[in-house]
Design an enzyme around this catalytic site. Sequence first.
Site, mmCIF file in Angstrom:
data_model
loop_
_atom_site.group_PDB
_atom_site.id
_atom_site.type_symbol
_atom_site.label_atom_id
_atom_site.label_comp_id
_atom_site.label_asym_id
_atom_site.label_seq_id
_atom_site.Cartn_x
_atom_site.Cartn_y
_atom_site.Cartn_z
ATOM 1 N N GLY A 123 1.907 36.216 13.487
ATOM 2 C CA GLY A 123 2.747 37.214 12.845
ATOM 3 C C GLY A 123 3.463 36.799 11.572
ATOM 4 C CG ASP A 147 -6.659 36.601 15.300
ATOM 5 O OD1 ASP A 147 -6.951 36.661 16.496
ATOM 6 O OD2 ASP A 147 -5.514 36.815 14.857
ATOM 7 N N GLY A 197 2.163 36.168 8.599
ATOM 8 C CA GLY A 197 1.586 36.726 7.364
ATOM 9 C C GLY A 197 0.275 36.069 6.952
ATOM 10 C CE LYS A 198 -2.233 33.601 11.864
ATOM 11 N NZ LYS A 198 -0.910 34.024 12.335
ATOM 12 C CE LYS A 202 6.251 30.815 16.628
ATOM 13 N NZ LYS A 202 5.524 30.498 17.864
HETATM 14 N N1 LIG Z 1 5.860 39.107 2.090
HETATM 15 C C1 LIG Z 1 5.884 40.105 2.956
HETATM 16 N N2 LIG Z 1 6.796 41.102 2.861
HETATM 17 C C2 LIG Z 1 6.832 42.109 3.735
HETATM 18 N N3 LIG Z 1 5.997 42.233 4.777
HETATM 19 C C3 LIG Z 1 5.068 41.291 4.939
HETATM 20 C C4 LIG Z 1 4.945 40.181 4.057
HETATM 21 N N4 LIG Z 1 3.913 39.404 4.484
HETATM 22 C C5 LIG Z 1 3.422 40.007 5.578
HETATM 23 N N5 LIG Z 1 4.115 41.132 5.872
HETATM 24 C C6 LIG Z 1 3.913 42.045 7.003
HETATM 25 O O1 LIG Z 1 4.129 41.287 8.189
HETATM 26 C C7 LIG Z 1 3.258 41.726 9.232
HETATM 27 C C8 LIG Z 1 2.434 40.558 9.751
HETATM 28 O O2 LIG Z 1 1.588 40.101 8.710
HETATM 29 P P1 LIG Z 1 0.107 39.591 8.999
HETATM 30 O O3 LIG Z 1 -0.637 40.549 9.831
HETATM 31 O O4 LIG Z 1 -0.455 39.195 7.680
HETATM 32 O O5 LIG Z 1 0.475 38.300 9.857
HETATM 33 P P2 LIG Z 1 -0.515 37.370 10.691
HETATM 34 O O6 LIG Z 1 0.081 36.001 10.613
HETATM 35 O O7 LIG Z 1 -1.902 37.545 10.227
HETATM 36 O O8 LIG Z 1 -0.352 37.955 12.157
HETATM 37 P P3 LIG Z 1 -1.278 37.612 13.439
HETATM 38 O O9 LIG Z 1 -0.867 36.237 13.883
HETATM 39 O O10 LIG Z 1 -0.895 38.681 14.399
HETATM 40 O O11 LIG Z 1 -2.691 37.678 12.959
HETATM 41 C C9 LIG Z 1 2.410 42.828 8.635
HETATM 42 O O12 LIG Z 1 2.972 44.066 8.969
HETATM 43 C C10 LIG Z 1 2.512 42.593 7.132
HETATM 44 O O13 LIG Z 1 2.363 43.772 6.392
HETATM 45 MG MG LIG Z 2 -3.671 38.071 11.290
#
Ligand SMILES: Nc1ncnc2c1ncn2[C@@H]1O[C@H](COP(=O)(O)OP(=O)(O)OP(=O)(O)O)[C@@H](O)[C@H]1O
Ligand SMILES: [Mg+2]
Length: 329
Positions: A19, A46, A21-22, A17
């Site tokens: 945000g 993406d 952390g992918k 989903k």
């Molecule tokens: N284990 C963790 N501890 C703290 N912060 C984290 C952790 N994993 C991810 N984050 C933070 O959470 C936020 C979202 O992470 P990320 O961009 O990797 O998610 P995403 O799934 O790729 O989002 P999107 O769907 O928008 O592409 C970022 O600010 C990242 O630094």
């Molecule tokens: Mg992302």
Amino acid sequence: MLLDLLTSRRVVFVGGKGGVGKTSIAAALALGRARAGARVLLVSTDPAHNLGHLWDRPVGDEPTRLAGPGDLAPGAGTAGHVDGLEIDPERTVEQHLSAVAGTMRRLLPERMHAPAARHLELARLAPGTHESAVLERIAEAVELGEEAYDLVVFDTAPSGHTLRLLALPEQLASWTEALLANRDRSERFGAAVRGLGGGEHRDRDADLRRVLLRRRNRFSRLRKVVTDPAQAGFVVVLTAELLPIAETMEVYEKLTGLGVEVTALVANRRSPADAGEVLARRRGQEDQHLVRLRQQVDVPLLEVPLLPGDLVGTQALAALADLLGPSSS
Ligand SMILES: Nc1ncnc2c1ncn2[C@@H]1O[C@H](COP(=O)(O)OP(=O)(O)OP(=O)(O)O)[C@@H](O)[C@H]1O
Ligand SMILES: [Mg+2]
């Protein structure tokens, strides 16, 4: 543990989903494997790219070095590295359409050029054009991986989108199949009418056939790789909250239905139990969600703690990679 599970794979998709952390997990995975000596290509599919932000350097539509042996842990002493690539869907669609336009001009008689150009203009805006262009680039990246990398890691767009993409090779292959069958019929008919003469027509037909066949082969190769657990893995990232858990179960069902094996789940940003009452209560709630998830989905699950500070740059990513377990080379 996660790195170990993925050691033998050539292709890994990281989904989940929005945000959760992918991008961070995909980048840490790439770095972890590179530290073990693998040549890794990290690809963002993406449209809202952020590999560049994460690695703190510009990344574009061509592979760019993100981490070389010098940036990796001391003593790695290997050829391991990470290159990044952000697929630019607009540019991809433009390139794709201009290639198609070229083929059409070559293959169609003069009087068809104007209507064909109008048709292409419409195709630019049609639903699916964007996706099939991105899919073609995914197939290309997998092929590039076969030639020049040990592993390709895809940081995918939020779940729904990725699933549609993974279902597409099948649809596109059968669409091409239908076109080819049609060509066969009209070729036989045309040959009969022309009494097997007419070299020009035959050349055009052969050309078009080659184009369609190349496309079909490319998509069926992609499909083969994606559905072979020995070659490809799918990692679903989630946070242990109601909606991400529900979506993870849905994604698991859908991927399994498509013949894609889910290799592992990552429960990211787990709250600490010993940092105040609010977080401790959150942790308790997360535990309950994860128990429910484990009951329904029988796949290895890795928990990654909530980390302090921003996750930007090679050092922060290396710390995250440490949490993904040792990686044998
Ligand atoms: N284990 C963790 N501890 C703290 N912060 C984290 C952790 N994993 C991810 N984050 C933070 O959470 C936020 C979202 O992470 P990320 O961009 O990797 O998610 P995403 O799934 O790729 O989002 P999107 O769907 O928008 O592409 C970022 O600010 C990242 O630094
Ligand atoms: Mg992302």
